[in-house]
Design a protein around this motif. Structure first.
Motif, PDB file in Angstrom:
ATOM      1  N   UNK A  80       0.842  -1.201   0.000  1.00 62.02           N
ATOM      2  CA  UNK A  80       0.000   0.000   0.000  1.00 62.02           C
ATOM      3  C   UNK A  80       0.877   1.250   0.000  1.00 62.02           C
ATOM      4  N   UNK A  81       1.900   1.259   0.815  1.00 57.43           N
ATOM      5  CA  UNK A  81       2.786   2.425   0.899  1.00 57.43           C
ATOM      6  C   UNK A  81       3.514   2.654  -0.423  1.00 57.43           C
ATOM      7  N   UNK A  82       4.061   1.592  -1.005  1.00 62.16           N
ATOM      8  CA  UNK A  82       4.885   1.729  -2.210  1.00 62.16           C
ATOM      9  C   UNK A  82       4.097   1.940  -3.489  1.00 62.16           C
ATOM     10  N   UNK A  83       2.922   1.342  -3.594  1.00 60.55           N
ATOM     11  CA  UNK A  83       2.180   1.392  -4.855  1.00 60.55           C
ATOM     12  C   UNK A  83       0.868   2.153  -4.767  1.00 60.55           C
ATOM     13  N   UNK A  84       0.429   2.456  -3.553  1.00 60.76           N
ATOM     14  CA  UNK A  84      -0.864   3.102  -3.375  1.00 60.76           C
ATOM     15  C   UNK A  84      -0.877   4.553  -3.806  1.00 60.76           C
ATOM     16  N   UNK A  85      -2.054   5.015  -4.098  1.00 63.65           N
ATOM     17  CA  UNK A  85      -2.307   6.408  -4.439  1.00 63.65           C
ATOM     18  C   UNK A  85      -3.001   7.064  -3.258  1.00 63.65           C
ATOM     19  N   UNK A  86      -2.766   8.347  -3.049  1.00 62.84           N
ATOM     20  CA  UNK A  86      -3.498   9.031  -1.979  1.00 62.84           C
ATOM     21  C   UNK A  86      -4.994   9.037  -2.287  1.00 62.84           C
ATOM     22  N   UNK A  87      -5.815   9.012  -1.246  1.00 63.47           N
ATOM     23  CA  UNK A  87      -7.261   9.056  -1.468  1.00 63.47           C
ATOM     24  C   UNK A  87      -7.725  10.468  -1.764  1.00 63.47           C
ATOM     25  N   UNK A  88      -6.948  11.465  -1.359  1.00 65.05           N
ATOM     26  CA  UNK A  88      -7.313  12.852  -1.622  1.00 65.05           C
ATOM     27  C   UNK A  88      -6.869  13.280  -3.011  1.00 65.05           C
ATOM     28  N   UNK A  89      -6.704  14.557  -3.196  1.00 69.00           N
ATOM     29  CA  UNK A  89      -6.270  15.097  -4.482  1.00 69.00           C
ATOM     30  C   UNK A  89      -4.878  14.568  -4.810  1.00 69.00           C
ATOM     31  N   UNK A  90      -4.642  14.290  -6.074  1.00 69.72           N
ATOM     32  CA  UNK A  90      -3.354  13.711  -6.473  1.00 69.72           C
ATOM     33  C   UNK A  90      -2.187  14.658  -6.269  1.00 69.72           C
ATOM     34  N   UNK A  91      -2.429  15.955  -6.327  1.00 67.17           N
ATOM     35  CA  UNK A  91      -1.321  16.898  -6.194  1.00 67.17           C
ATOM     36  C   UNK A  91      -0.933  17.143  -4.737  1.00 67.17           C
TER      37      UNK A  91
ATOM     38  N   UNK B  76       0.593  15.623  -1.474  1.00 67.95           N
ATOM     39  CA  UNK B  76       1.387  14.462  -1.049  1.00 67.95           C
ATOM     40  C   UNK B  76       0.989  14.095   0.378  1.00 67.95           C
ATOM     41  N   UNK B  77       0.105  13.129   0.465  1.00 68.21           N
ATOM     42  CA  UNK B  77      -0.351  12.660   1.769  1.00 68.21           C
ATOM     43  C   UNK B  77       0.001  11.197   1.926  1.00 68.21           C
ATOM     44  N   UNK B  78      -0.162  10.717   3.124  1.00 70.78           N
ATOM     45  CA  UNK B  78       0.084   9.316   3.406  1.00 70.78           C
ATOM     46  C   UNK B  78      -0.917   8.477   2.621  1.00 70.78           C
ATOM     47  N   UNK B  79      -0.472   7.365   2.137  1.00 66.37           N
ATOM     48  CA  UNK B  79      -1.341   6.456   1.403  1.00 66.37           C
ATOM     49  C   UNK B  79      -2.363   5.846   2.367  1.00 66.37           C
ATOM     50  N   UNK B  80      -3.533   5.548   1.846  1.00 65.07           N
ATOM     51  CA  UNK B  80      -4.586   4.943   2.653  1.00 65.07           C
ATOM     52  C   UNK B  80      -4.942   3.580   2.091  1.00 65.07           C
ATOM     53  N   UNK B  81      -5.400   2.733   2.948  1.00 65.84           N
ATOM     54  CA  UNK B  81      -5.815   1.409   2.522  1.00 65.84           C
ATOM     55  C   UNK B  81      -6.337   0.624   3.706  1.00 65.84           C
ATOM     56  N   UNK B  82      -6.556  -0.648   3.489  1.00 67.58           N
ATOM     57  CA  UNK B  82      -7.024  -1.505   4.575  1.00 67.58           C
ATOM     58  C   UNK B  82      -6.344  -2.867   4.481  1.00 67.58           C
ATOM     59  N   UNK B  83      -6.180  -3.466   5.650  1.00 73.54           N
ATOM     60  CA  UNK B  83      -5.611  -4.810   5.756  1.00 73.54           C
ATOM     61  C   UNK B  83      -6.426  -5.550   6.815  1.00 73.54           C
ATOM     62  N   UNK B  84      -6.827  -6.768   6.486  1.00 70.71           N
ATOM     63  CA  UNK B  84      -7.595  -7.578   7.433  1.00 70.71           C
ATOM     64  C   UNK B  84      -7.004  -8.984   7.499  1.00 70.71           C
ATOM     65  N   UNK B  85      -7.106  -9.577   8.675  1.00 71.40           N
ATOM     66  CA  UNK B  85      -6.644 -10.946   8.901  1.00 71.40           C
ATOM     67  C   UNK B  85      -7.762 -11.683   9.631  1.00 71.40           C
ATOM     68  N   UNK B  86      -8.122 -12.849   9.114  1.00 72.01           N
ATOM     69  CA  UNK B  86      -9.102 -13.671   9.809  1.00 72.01           C
ATOM     70  C   UNK B  86      -8.724 -15.129   9.679  1.00 72.01           C
ATOM     71  N   UNK B  87      -9.308 -15.940  10.564  1.00 69.38           N
ATOM     72  CA  UNK B  87      -8.977 -17.363  10.623  1.00 69.38           C
ATOM     73  C   UNK B  87     -10.219 -18.190  10.323  1.00 69.38           C
ATOM     74  N   UNK B  88     -10.027 -19.219   9.525  1.00 70.54           N
ATOM     75  CA  UNK B  88     -11.062 -20.200   9.249  1.00 70.54           C
ATOM     76  C   UNK B  88     -10.413 -21.554   9.467  1.00 70.54           C
ATOM     77  N   UNK B  89     -10.799 -22.223  10.521  1.00 74.28           N
ATOM     78  CA  UNK B  89     -10.171 -23.468  10.939  1.00 74.28           C
ATOM     79  C   UNK B  89      -8.664 -23.227  11.103  1.00 74.28           C
ATOM     80  N   UNK B  90      -7.822 -23.962  10.389  1.00 75.63           N
ATOM     81  CA  UNK B  90      -6.374 -23.784  10.531  1.00 75.63           C
ATOM     82  C   UNK B  90      -5.775 -22.893   9.455  1.00 75.63           C
TER      83      UNK B  90
END
Length: 186
Positions: free
Chosen positions: A65-76, A78-92
């Protein structure tokens, strides 16, 4: 690419959510959220070998996300990139999913790299990882960001099945695309 990715955004009721983060993504946030994920895995008595794979895949998805992401605001702006990451478990099995905006220019090489990794057998992934790690095949343009391309290889190496990904145009974001990556660690 699979439409199954879009359907698997959040855990189903039979699955256990372990960690979820959505917002600004920076190196400091990756460190803090990574420590939180480690603590959650330890509290769940996760097998240490699997926990290391989940953690390293999580870190690589977040740095993607940091290296390839685009800012969610205006492209001009330079803000921190935004995104989401989730982890879940199903059995093993542990599922990891990231989502971020990327530029239309970056989409083809990222999609090509992900598709190439999907097509490689596990032993081919391990072999390519070792080559990249020892810089035998390193070239400054091996990945869209100019790095050695070890991040996606790490995710693929940890995966119990091929990485699933999807690129979807986001009309309200000036031609940018939403990249979703889903992987499973066993």
């Amino acid at each position: 690419m699979s439409s199954n990715v879009a359907q698997r955004m959040m855990p189903e009721s039979s699955e256990r959510e372990i960690f979820s983060y959505s917002g600004a993504v920076s190196a400091g946030i990756v460190g803090a959220t990574g420590e939180t994920l480690r603590a959650r895995l330890a509290a769940l008595n996760a097998d240490s070998h699997r926990a290391r794979k989940v953690f390293s895949s999580f870190v690589e998805l977040a740095y993607n996300i940091i290296h390839h992401g685009e800012p969610e605001g205006a492209r001009d702006v330079k803000i921190v990139r935004c995104g989401s990451v989730a982890v879940w478990q199903e059995e093993q099995r542990y599922h990891l999913r990231s989502r971020s905006l990327i530029s239309a220019d970056n989409a083809p090489p990222i999609a090509q790299r992900l598709q190439t990794l999907r097509d490689l057998a596990p032993e081919q992934i391990r072999f390519e990882f070792r080559l990249r790690l020892t810089n035998l095949q390193y070239s400054s343009d091996a990945s869209p960001s100019g790095g050695a391309g070890l991040g996606l290889l790490t995710i693929a190496r940890n995966a119990a099945e091929p990485i699933d990904f999807e690129l979807v145009p986001v009309p309200s974001h000036d031609g940018r695309l939403q990249l979703t990556i889903h992987t499973v660690v066993q």
